[in-house]
Scaffold this active site. Sequence first.
Site, short mmCIF file in Angstrom:
data_model
loop_
_atom_site.label_atom_id
_atom_site.label_comp_id
_atom_site.label_asym_id
_atom_site.label_seq_id
_atom_site.Cartn_x
_atom_site.Cartn_y
_atom_site.Cartn_z
N GLY A 84 76.45 24.39 -50.14
CA GLY A 84 77.30 23.59 -49.28
C GLY A 84 78.58 23.11 -49.92
CG HIS B 136 77.88 26.43 -46.28
ND1 HIS B 136 77.23 25.21 -46.19
CD2 HIS B 136 78.95 26.34 -45.45
CE1 HIS B 136 77.87 24.43 -45.35
NE2 HIS B 136 78.92 25.09 -44.88
CB CYS B 137 72.02 26.46 -46.22
SG CYS B 137 71.33 27.35 -47.63
CB ALA B 138 71.75 21.95 -48.56
#
Length: 198
Positions: free
Chosen positions: A39, A110-112
């Site tokens: 992220g 994206h993710c975290a």
Amino acid sequence: MSSRGHSTLPRTLMAPRMISEGDLGGIAQITSSLFLGRGSVASNRHLLQARGITCIVNATIEIPNFNWPQFEYVKVPLADMPHAPIGLYFDTVADKIHSVSRKHGATLVHCAAGVSRSATLCIAYLMKFHNVCLLEAYNWVKARRPVIRPNVGFWRQLIDYERQLFGKSTVKMVQTPYGIVPDVYEKESRHLLPYWGI
């Protein structure tokens, strides 16, 4: 074509990259127009522009979009939980990545942490638009970003998606001392302590 009737990724993409993930500022280049990262990468406007990224797929509920005008944003509001319905987004996200690529742009997914949700979406894209099986798509993404580890629920949805696309599956869920995991994790799970997100 491989022996399974699927095409393989182009040889130019199959060559190992000499650029480390750290050199890419926390992102990994999956194809010429697809990047995968955590992220924090989405907040680095200079890095995004330097990589030619024009679209950002945010696969989190916890990180807001920055909504900078030079980027297109796609929100995939999911928690990294096995019951989260990520499969509902496979076609939409894959189609968007493909559309951006055809317009000579690039997409960051994206993710975290850049480990589970974003990796799952990139794997689904490779299956759909590069016509590779799940096992090949997973190995390709893992070679580019070794920390990926989609959760068990996401694996089940990827297996279902592969069956939908190709009529069979190249990854199976197997029982281990740590619970049911995809067979690609079986060997490494022998050396792991129990972890809820396997």
